[in-house]
Design a protein around this motif. Structure first.
Motif, PDB file in Angstrom:
ATOM      1  N   GLY A   1     -36.596  16.070 -19.768  1.00  0.00           N
ATOM      2  CA  GLY A   1     -35.686  16.616 -20.781  1.00  0.00           C
ATOM      3  C   GLY A   1     -36.170  17.978 -21.267  1.00  0.00           C
ATOM      4  N   ASP A   2     -37.486  18.068 -21.440  1.00  0.00           N
ATOM      5  CA  ASP A   2     -38.062  19.343 -21.898  1.00  0.00           C
ATOM      6  C   ASP A   2     -37.793  20.454 -20.885  1.00  0.00           C
ATOM      7  N   GLU A   3     -37.932  20.105 -19.627  1.00  0.00           N
ATOM      8  CA  GLU A   3     -37.699  21.116 -18.570  1.00  0.00           C
ATOM      9  C   GLU A   3     -36.279  21.651 -18.666  1.00  0.00           C
TER      10      GLU A   3
ATOM     11  N   ALA B   1     -31.124  30.996 -30.654  1.00  0.00           N
ATOM     12  CA  ALA B   1     -32.187  30.202 -31.290  1.00  0.00           C
ATOM     13  C   ALA B   1     -31.957  28.744 -30.982  1.00  0.00           C
ATOM     14  N   ARG B   2     -33.087  27.978 -31.052  1.00  0.00           N
ATOM     15  CA  ARG B   2     -32.962  26.519 -30.918  1.00  0.00           C
ATOM     16  C   ARG B   2     -33.166  25.957 -32.307  1.00  0.00           C
ATOM     17  N   LEU B   3     -32.157  25.237 -32.763  1.00  0.00           N
ATOM     18  CA  LEU B   3     -32.269  24.716 -34.131  1.00  0.00           C
ATOM     19  C   LEU B   3     -33.027  23.396 -34.164  1.00  0.00           C
TER      20      LEU B   3
ATOM     21  N   GLY C   1     -13.750  15.965 -25.080  1.00  0.00           N
ATOM     22  CA  GLY C   1     -14.189  15.604 -23.737  1.00  0.00           C
ATOM     23  C   GLY C   1     -15.444  16.313 -23.260  1.00  0.00           C
ATOM     24  N   ARG C   2     -16.018  17.130 -24.078  1.00  0.00           N
ATOM     25  CA  ARG C   2     -17.277  17.835 -23.767  1.00  0.00           C
ATOM     26  C   ARG C   2     -17.081  18.902 -22.690  1.00  0.00           C
ATOM     27  N   ASN C   3     -18.135  19.657 -22.384  1.00  0.00           N
ATOM     28  CA  ASN C   3     -18.103  20.739 -21.410  1.00  0.00           C
ATOM     29  C   ASN C   3     -16.947  21.700 -21.726  1.00  0.00           C
TER      30      ASN C   3
ATOM     31  N   ASP D   1     -24.579  18.197 -23.480  1.00  0.00           N
ATOM     32  CA  ASP D   1     -23.843  16.930 -23.400  1.00  0.00           C
ATOM     33  C   ASP D   1     -24.736  15.830 -22.832  1.00  0.00           C
ATOM     34  N   HIS D   2     -24.672  14.696 -23.492  1.00  0.00           N
ATOM     35  CA  HIS D   2     -25.395  13.476 -23.051  1.00  0.00           C
ATOM     36  C   HIS D   2     -26.865  13.763 -22.742  1.00  0.00           C
ATOM     37  N   PHE D   3     -27.430  14.512 -23.592  1.00  0.00           N
ATOM     38  CA  PHE D   3     -28.839  14.863 -23.341  1.00  0.00           C
ATOM     39  C   PHE D   3     -29.740  13.628 -23.410  1.00  0.00           C
ATOM     40  N   LYS D   4     -29.367  12.713 -24.255  1.00  0.00           N
ATOM     41  CA  LYS D   4     -30.150  11.467 -24.391  1.00  0.00           C
ATOM     42  C   LYS D   4     -30.282  10.775 -23.024  1.00  0.00           C
ATOM     43  N   ALA D   5     -29.159  10.812 -22.254  1.00  0.00           N
ATOM     44  CA  ALA D   5     -29.149  10.173 -20.939  1.00  0.00           C
ATOM     45  C   ALA D   5     -30.130  10.877 -19.999  1.00  0.00           C
ATOM     46  N   ILE D   6     -30.212  12.240 -20.123  1.00  0.00           N
ATOM     47  CA  ILE D   6     -31.170  12.991 -19.278  1.00  0.00           C
ATOM     48  C   ILE D   6     -32.583  12.534 -19.598  1.00  0.00           C
ATOM     49  N   ASN D   7     -32.827  12.461 -20.895  1.00  0.00           N
ATOM     50  CA  ASN D   7     -34.152  11.980 -21.334  1.00  0.00           C
ATOM     51  C   ASN D   7     -34.427  10.595 -20.787  1.00  0.00           C
ATOM     52  N   ASP D   8     -33.444   9.748 -20.958  1.00  0.00           N
ATOM     53  CA  ASP D   8     -33.633   8.354 -20.540  1.00  0.00           C
ATOM     54  C   ASP D   8     -33.859   8.274 -19.037  1.00  0.00           C
TER      55      ASP D   8
HETATM   56  N1  LIG Z   1     -36.821  15.929 -24.125  1.00  0.00           N
HETATM   57  C1  LIG Z   1     -36.586  16.169 -25.385  1.00  0.00           C
HETATM   58  N2  LIG Z   1     -35.685  15.412 -26.037  1.00  0.00           N
HETATM   59  C2  LIG Z   1     -35.408  15.657 -27.336  1.00  0.00           C
HETATM   60  C3  LIG Z   1     -36.046  16.670 -28.027  1.00  0.00           C
HETATM   61  N3  LIG Z   1     -35.554  16.680 -29.293  1.00  0.00           N
HETATM   62  C4  LIG Z   1     -34.624  15.715 -29.368  1.00  0.00           C
HETATM   63  N4  LIG Z   1     -34.512  15.077 -28.186  1.00  0.00           N
HETATM   64  C5  LIG Z   1     -33.626  14.053 -27.809  1.00  0.00           C
HETATM   65  O1  LIG Z   1     -32.331  14.595 -27.535  1.00  0.00           O
HETATM   66  C6  LIG Z   1     -31.366  13.620 -27.729  1.00  0.00           C
HETATM   67  C7  LIG Z   1     -30.189  14.221 -28.462  1.00  0.00           C
HETATM   68  O2  LIG Z   1     -29.118  13.342 -28.349  1.00  0.00           O
HETATM   69  P1  LIG Z   1     -27.823  13.599 -29.089  1.00  0.00           P
HETATM   70  O3  LIG Z   1     -27.455  15.036 -29.076  1.00  0.00           O
HETATM   71  O4  LIG Z   1     -27.779  12.905 -30.354  1.00  0.00           O
HETATM   72  O5  LIG Z   1     -26.821  12.834 -28.171  1.00  0.00           O
HETATM   73  P2  LIG Z   1     -26.394  13.205 -26.748  1.00  0.00           P
HETATM   74  O6  LIG Z   1     -27.054  12.194 -25.845  1.00  0.00           O
HETATM   75  O7  LIG Z   1     -26.767  14.597 -26.361  1.00  0.00           O
HETATM   76  O8  LIG Z   1     -24.915  12.980 -26.784  1.00  0.00           O
HETATM   77  P3  LIG Z   1     -23.842  14.032 -27.215  1.00  0.00           P
HETATM   78  O9  LIG Z   1     -24.469  15.074 -28.005  1.00  0.00           O
HETATM   79  O10 LIG Z   1     -22.899  13.273 -28.016  1.00  0.00           O
HETATM   80  O11 LIG Z   1     -23.314  14.539 -25.981  1.00  0.00           O
HETATM   81  C8  LIG Z   1     -32.027  12.469 -28.441  1.00  0.00           C
HETATM   82  O12 LIG Z   1     -32.225  11.405 -27.541  1.00  0.00           O
HETATM   83  C9  LIG Z   1     -33.361  13.015 -28.887  1.00  0.00           C
HETATM   84  O13 LIG Z   1     -34.340  12.037 -28.874  1.00  0.00           O
HETATM   85  C10 LIG Z   1     -37.025  17.425 -27.336  1.00  0.00           C
HETATM   86  O14 LIG Z   1     -37.653  18.323 -27.862  1.00  0.00           O
HETATM   87  N5  LIG Z   1     -37.229  17.130 -26.023  1.00  0.00           N
END
Ligand SMILES: Nc1nc2c(ncn2[C@@H]2O[C@H](COP(=O)(O)OP(=O)(O)OP(=O)(O)O)[C@@H](O)[C@H]2O)c(=O)[nH]1
Length: 549
Positions: free
Chosen positions: A425-427, A447-449, A524-526, A411-418
Motif C-alpha cells: 500500500g505504501d508503494e 499535499a497528502r493530508l 461509482g468512483r474513478n 479508490d478501495h485502497f483498503k483492499a490494496i492494503n489487504d
Molecule cells: N499502506 C498504507 N495504508 C494506509 C495508510 N494510512 C491509512 N491507510 C489505510 O488506507 C485505508 C483507507 O481506506 P478508506 O479510504 O477508508 O477506504 P477505501 O478502502 O479507500 O474505500 P473508498 O475510499 O471508499 O474507496 C485504510 O485501510 C487505512 O488503514 C498508510 O500510510 N499506508
C-alpha cells in the motif's frame, strides 16, 4: 571602554591576579635585593674592618717598637758607662726629658730589683724592690727586654704595662734594668686608636691572650679578665682568645649586634678588636628600606594598572563575542556579526560559534522543512498544505482571482492494503504522490493530508472548463498500473473539486471538496465532481455538485 568592578568577571579576577603577582614579585625582588645588598655590604664592611684593624695593629706594633728602641738607646748609653753615668742615675733619667712624651714613668732598677731612680718621684728611690715582679724575672730569664702583662703599679696605683731593657756589664752581669711604664688609662697610642672606632658608637679594644683587658672605652674594665666579668666571655671573644682572627657578626657583652673584628699584634700576644654596631654599619641600607619598599609598591601599582588596562583591551573581543551571542539569543542580531577573521583564540571561538550557529540554522531549516513534509511520500503534509492554501487564498483575495482545491482519495485502497500488505500500500501511495506532482503545474501545490487522501491547489483558474481539465489529468495519471509488491496493480482515484474566490475560507473549500469527493465516490468512483462556492453566501455555503467524467 566600559569599566566594571564585578568580582565574578574574568577581567576582574585576572586583574586581581596580575596585581597580586606583580606585588608579590616586586616585594620578593625587593626583599631579596635588600638581603643580598646587606650581605654584600656586611662582607665589604667586614673586610674594611679587618683592613682598619690590621693598620691599627701595625701602628701599635710600630709604637711599641719605637719605645723599645728608645729604651735600647738608653741601655746602650748606660752600658757604655757600666751602669754608672756621670751625675748618677737619677740625673741621667732627668737629662732625657723626651722620655716623658713616650712613657708615664721610667724606672731604673738594680740587678736585684731595687728601684734606684725614676722620673716621677725621686723620694721613692731605694724604697721599693720589684725583684719578684713577673716583668723583672721574665727579663732576667730572657736576658732581653720584654713587654709586661698589664698590672697595677705599686708606685702610682694606675693600671700600666712596662717595657723593660736589661743592662749588662762587660762580664755579662745584670747591673741595671730600665723600665718604661705606659698608663693604660691614658696611653698615647690607645688614645689615637680611640679615634679609629667606626660609626658613632663603634670602638676599639685590646686584650691579652689570657683575656685581661688592656684597653676599652669603659675604663673600669681595664685589668679585668673578660672571663671573670658579669656575663662571662662572649662567643666571638672566646674564639679570638682561641686564636681566631677576622670578623664575625655577633652580639657584644651589652647585647648589641655588631661586626666584631679581631687581630693579634706581632710584637706581643695581645689581641686588638673593633666593634661596629650592625645598625650603624647598615644605616644607609636601613634608611633605604622604606624607600625601596615604597618604590616596589609603586612599581606594582603601576604594573597592575598597566596589566588591568591590557586585560581590558585584550578581553574586549570576548565581551563583543558575549554580546553577539546574547544578541543572537534574543534575536536582535544574526550570525554574520561574528568576527571570524581574527587569528587568535577569540577568532577561533568566533569561528566555532559561527559554525555552530550555521549548523543550528541549517538544522532549524531542516526541521522546519521536515515538519511540513510528508515522511512517506516526500510531498507537503497537512500543515504545509494549510499554510500554502491560506497564502493562496490571501493572494486570490488581493487579486480577486479564482482558486480550485482538488480533494483526492484512492479508490478501495483498503483492499490494496489487504491484498498486498501495508508495505505494498505504501508503494502505491509513494508512486501516487509522485504522479500527482507530475500531473500538475510546478506552481500548483500538492499535499497528502492523511492515509490515501491527497489535495492539489490550483491558483489563477481562468475559466470554468479548467477545473474539469485538471481533474481529468489527475484521473489519467492513475491509469497506468502501479507496481505493488512486485505486481502490476490497477489503481483509480476519485476527485472532489471546490472552486471559489479569495473570499471563501479554507474550511469552506475543504467541506465542499469533501462533499464533491463523496459525490464522485457515490457516483461509482474513478471520476470527479466539481462544486462552486458562492462568495455571497456565508461559510459552509454549498453550490451545486455535479459529477464529471
Ligand atoms: N499502506 C498504507 N495504508 C494506509 C495508510 N494510512 C491509512 N491507510 C489505510 O488506507 C485505508 C483507507 O481506506 P478508506 O479510504 O477508508 O477506504 P477505501 O478502502 O479507500 O474505500 P473508498 O475510499 O471508499 O474507496 C485504510 O485501510 C487505512 O488503514 C498508510 O500510510 N499506508
Amino acid at each position: 571602554m566600559r569599566l566594571t568592578f564585578n568580582p565574578a568577571t574574568l577581567k576582574f579576577r585576572l586583574t586581581v591576579l596580575v596585581i597580586g603577582l606583580v606585588l608579590l614579585a616586586t616585594s620578593v625582588l625587593t626583599f631579596v635585593s635588600l638581603y643580598l645588598a646587606e650581605r654584600q655590604m656586611r662582607d665589604v664592611i667586614g673586610s674594611q674592618q679587618v683592613a682598619l684593624l690590621s693598620s691599627a695593629a701595625a701602628y701599635i706594633d710600630a709604637d711599641l717598637e719605637a719605645r723599645q728602641t728608645l729604651l735600647k738607646t738608653l741601655r746602650e748609653e748606660l752600658g757604655r758607662t757600666d751602669g754608672k753615668p756621670d751625675g748618677g742615675l737619677q740625673a741621667f733619667l732627668e737629662a732625657h726629658s723626651g722620655l716623658r712624651d713616650e712613657f708615664f714613668n721610667v724606672v731604673l732598677l738594680d740587678g736585684g730589683g731595687t728601684m734606684l731612680a725614676n722620673m716621677n718621684d725621686r723620694r721613692t728611690n731605694n724604697t721599693v724592690n720589684f725583684g719578684k715582679r713577673a716583668y723583672f724575672t721574665d727579663t732576667v730569664a730572657a736576658r732581653e727586654g720584654v713587654i709586661s702583662r698589664p698590672f697595677k703599679s705599686a708606685l702610682s696605683g694606675k693600671p700600666v704595662i712596662l717595657i723593660t731593657e736589661p743592662v749588662y756589664d762587660a762580664d755579662g752581669k745584670l747591673v741595671l734594668m730600665l723600665g718604661g711604664a705606659i698608663d693604660l688609662q691614658r696611653p698615647r697610642f690607645f688614645g689615637q686608636l680611640a679615634t679609629l672606632g667606626s660609626g658613632a658608637t663603634g670602638y676599639l679594644f685590646m686584650l691579652t691572650s689570657d683575656g685581661t683587658v688592656i684597653h676599652h672605652p669603659n675604663k673600669e674594665r681595664i685589668l679585668q679578665r673578660v672571663q671573670d666579668e658579669a656575663g662571662g666571655v662572649t662567643p666571638s671573644t672566646k674564639a679570638a682568645l682561641g686564636g681566631f682572627e677576622g670578623w664575625v657578626e655577633s652580639p657584644t657583652k651589652r647585647g648589641v649586634r655588631a661586626l666584631i673584628t679581631y687581630k693579634r699584634l706581632r710584637k706581643t700576644d695581645w689581641i686588638v678588636g673593633a666593634v661596629y654596631p650592625v645598625e650603624e654599619a647598615f644605616t644607609p641600607l636601613i634608611r633605604m628600606r622604606p624607600t625601596a619598599l615604597l618604590a616596589s609598591v609603586a612599581v606594582a601599582a603601576l604594573a597592575g594598572l598597566a596589566g588591568w588596562l591590557a586585560i581590558l583591551r585584550l578581553l574586549r573581543p570576548l565581551g563583543e563575542l558575549r554580546g553577539h551571542v546574547a544578541g543572537m539569543v534574543d534575536g536582535t542580531v544574526g550570525i554574520d556579526v561574528f568576527n571570524v577573521r581574527r587569528r587568535d583564540e577569540f577568532g577561533e571561538l568566533s569561528r566555532a560559534f559561527f559554525t555552530l550557529s550555521q549548523q543550528r540554522q541549517e538544522a532549524e531549516i531542516k526541521l522546519a522543512a521536515q515538519a511540513r513534509t510528508d515522511i512517506l511520500t516526500g510531498i507537503d503534509n497537512r500543515r504545509m498544505f494549510e499554510e500554502t492554501f491560506a497564502a493562496a487564498l490571501a493572494r486570490a483575495a488581493r487579486a480577486d482571482s479564482v482558486v480550485a482545491l482538488a480533494y483526492l482519495d484512492i479508490d478501495h485502497f483498503k483492499a490494496i492494503n489487504d491484498t498486498y500488505g501495508h508495505k505494498g500500500g505504501d508503494e502505491v501511495l509513494v508512486e501516487f504522490a509522485k504522479r500527482l506532482r507530475a500531473a500538475v503545474r510546478s506552481t500548483d501545490s500538492v499535499a497528502r493530508l492523511a492515509g490515501d487522501e491527497f489535495v492539489a491547489i490550483f491558483e489563477g483558474v481562468s475559466n470554468d472548463a479548467e477545473p474539469a481539465i485538471l481533474a481529468g489529468k489527475i484521473l489519467d495519471m492513475a491509469r497506468t498500473p502501479f507496481l505493488c509488491a512486485g505486481k502490476q496493480v490497477q489503481v483509480t482515484t476519485s476527485v472532489g473539486i471546490a472552486i471559489g474566490g479569495g473570499g471563501a475560507s479554507m474550511e469552506d473549500y475543504l467541506a465542499l471538496s469533501d462533499e464533491a469527493l463523496y459525490a464522485a465516490k457515490a457516483d461509482g468512483r474513478n471520476r470527479f465532481a466539481i462544486g462552486r462556492l458562492d462568495p455571497a453566501l456565508a461559510q459552509g455555503a454549498r453550490a451545486s455538485v455535479r459529477a464529471g467524467r
